[in-house]
Scaffold this motif. Structure first.
Motif, PDB file in Angstrom:
ATOM      1  N   THR A   1      86.002  45.716  97.828  1.00  0.00           N
ATOM      2  CA  THR A   1      84.908  45.872  96.883  1.00  0.00           C
ATOM      3  C   THR A   1      85.470  46.377  95.561  1.00  0.00           C
TER       4      THR A   1
ATOM      5  N   LEU B   1      70.658  48.337 100.174  1.00  0.00           N
ATOM      6  CA  LEU B   1      71.802  48.067  99.293  1.00  0.00           C
ATOM      7  C   LEU B   1      72.120  49.207  98.345  1.00  0.00           C
TER       8      LEU B   1
ATOM      9  N   ARG C   1      75.258  51.086  99.228  1.00  0.00           N
ATOM     10  CA  ARG C   1      76.389  50.154  99.332  1.00  0.00           C
ATOM     11  C   ARG C   1      76.853  49.674  97.954  1.00  0.00           C
ATOM     12  N   LEU C   2      75.919  49.422  97.041  1.00  0.00           N
ATOM     13  CA  LEU C   2      76.274  48.837  95.741  1.00  0.00           C
ATOM     14  C   LEU C   2      76.951  49.819  94.793  1.00  0.00           C
TER      15      LEU C   2
ATOM     16  N   ASN D   1      80.326  48.926  93.813  1.00  0.00           N
ATOM     17  CA  ASN D   1      80.532  47.744  92.971  1.00  0.00           C
ATOM     18  C   ASN D   1      80.448  48.028  91.480  1.00  0.00           C
TER      19      ASN D   1
ATOM     20  N   PHE E   1      72.905  43.768 107.040  1.00  0.00           N
ATOM     21  CA  PHE E   1      72.952  44.410 105.722  1.00  0.00           C
ATOM     22  C   PHE E   1      74.391  44.465 105.190  1.00  0.00           C
ATOM     23  N   ASP E   2      75.344  44.714 106.086  1.00  0.00           N
ATOM     24  CA  ASP E   2      76.741  44.758 105.622  1.00  0.00           C
ATOM     25  C   ASP E   2      77.203  43.381 105.149  1.00  0.00           C
TER      26      ASP E   2
ATOM     27  N   HIS F   1      75.774  42.706 101.774  1.00  0.00           N
ATOM     28  CA  HIS F   1      76.573  43.377 100.743  1.00  0.00           C
ATOM     29  C   HIS F   1      77.886  42.636 100.494  1.00  0.00           C
ATOM     30  N   ARG F   2      78.523  42.155 101.568  1.00  0.00           N
ATOM     31  CA  ARG F   2      79.760  41.367 101.392  1.00  0.00           C
ATOM     32  C   ARG F   2      79.480  40.110 100.558  1.00  0.00           C
TER      33      ARG F   2
ATOM     34  N   ILE G   1      77.006  39.593  98.366  1.00  0.00           N
ATOM     35  CA  ILE G   1      76.745  39.943  96.960  1.00  0.00           C
ATOM     36  C   ILE G   1      78.053  40.297  96.258  1.00  0.00           C
ATOM     37  N   THR G   2      78.915  41.032  96.947  1.00  0.00           N
ATOM     38  CA  THR G   2      80.212  41.385  96.364  1.00  0.00           C
ATOM     39  C   THR G   2      81.015  40.124  96.036  1.00  0.00           C
TER      40      THR G   2
END
Ligand code: NAI
Ligand code: 15L
Length: 269
Positions: A3, A23, A26-27, A30, A186-187, A190-191, A193-194
């Motif tokens: 990330t 998120l 998690r975000l 980023n 959810f993980d 996030h992956r 979106i990353t």
């Protein structure tokens, strides 16, 4: 995937919703500053956060919401099938306001939460890819198809790159047998979106938002350049889901079509 902080200031719309809450923490990996927005109040800004409330139907509010950010993760809007008017305000007018604000403020990358309901009237016996035409299963799916087309126009005309992520079913766990095919952890979200934020050249891409499920209706081979590699799978939930749910009625449209129960919703007046 590592990330990396690809964009100093990220905007997350729909921050009060289910995926927004999932998120939010998690975000933070980023970006330096995470700007959170929703129509409804959802508490105070934390460390390295900003909160800007805005109704997507309000052009001025959306313009203020977008000013100063480097990229946008657009989750805000009506998230289920229902009467046309609220969907039109939030998802059709709202996404237009968002892209106009992005154009005016020079934002060049957007991750747009599209939906599997853009293609909900394909059958569960079919495997489709991103080149196949939309077959929306209701007003909600039509509104997401509009967002996909609008974002393609803003890419072709103004060079704003967008990933249209056709999210399947993103919840903590698959809730029924259908979601064993459509589940996105959810993980993995996030992956994904990353990957959309960090891939060097995104262009205008349509990608199905799913985990590495054994049963799937979607082929992501058209989006290899995004570099998304799911690491979770619904398979670990299969036995438990089968144990608590009835065998499907194969004559039920909710079982025949990928959109599930959405294909039977309405009419609303
Ligand atoms: P949600 O309904 O929990 O969250 C949506 C958020 O948007 C809410 O906090 C709501 O207040 C906000 N919102 C609604 N109308 C608004 C408006 N006019 N102006 C500003 N904000 C407004 O939905 P969820 O599950 O978090 O989904 C997030 C996004 O991902 C949605 O766009 C949804 O369509 C999409 N999606 C979600 C899937 C899932 O499985 N959770 C599947 C496919 C797509
Ligand atoms: C969606 O688009 C919805 O936002 C979500 O609540 C689920 O219904 C999901 O699709 C699904 O198809 O399971």
């Amino acid at each position: 995937m590592k990330t990396t902080k690809s964009h100093p200031k990220l905007l997350l719309t729909g921050a009060a919703g289910g995926l927004g809450q999932a998120l939010r923490e998690r975000l933070k990996a980023n970006c330096d500053v995470l700007r959170l927005s929703d129509r409804v109040a959802f508490g105070e800004a934390g460390h390295n956060e900003e909160i800007v409330l805005a109704d997507l139907a309000d052009a001025d509010a959306v313009n203020t919401m977008v000013a100063g950010v480097d990229a946008i993760i657009h989750l805000g809007g009506v998230s289920v099938e229902g009467p046309f008017e609220p969907i039109m305000q939030a998802n059709i007018l709202g996404v237009y306001h968002l892209y106009e604000a992005a154009r005016k403020h020079g934002v060049k990358r957007v991750v747009f939460a599209s939906s599997n309901h853009v293609t909900g009237f394909y059958r569960q016996s079919e495997t489709i890819n991103a080149d196949q035409p939309p077959r929306p299963d209701g007003f909600y799916g039509v509104s997401k198809a509009f967002g996909e087309d609008l974002s393609r126009f803003y890419f072709d005309r103004y060079g704003i790159e967008t990933a249209c992520v056709r999210i399947g079913s993103s919840f903590a766990e698959p809730r029924d047998r259908r979601m064993l095919a459509s589940w996105l952890s959810f993980d993995d979200l996030h992956r994904l979106i990353t990957a959309c934020l960090t891939t060097p050249v995104l262009g205008h891409s349509i990608i199905f938002g799913m985990s590495d499920n054994a049963v799937t209706w979607w082929d992501n081979s058209k989006a290899r350049h995004v570099g998304y590699v799911p690491q979770d799978s619904s398979d670990v939930f299969r036995d438990a889901v089968y144990a608590r749910t009835a065998a499907p009625d194969l004559n039920d449209p909710a079982v025949q079509f990928q959109g599930g129960g959405f294909v039977k919703a309405g009419p609303f007046q």
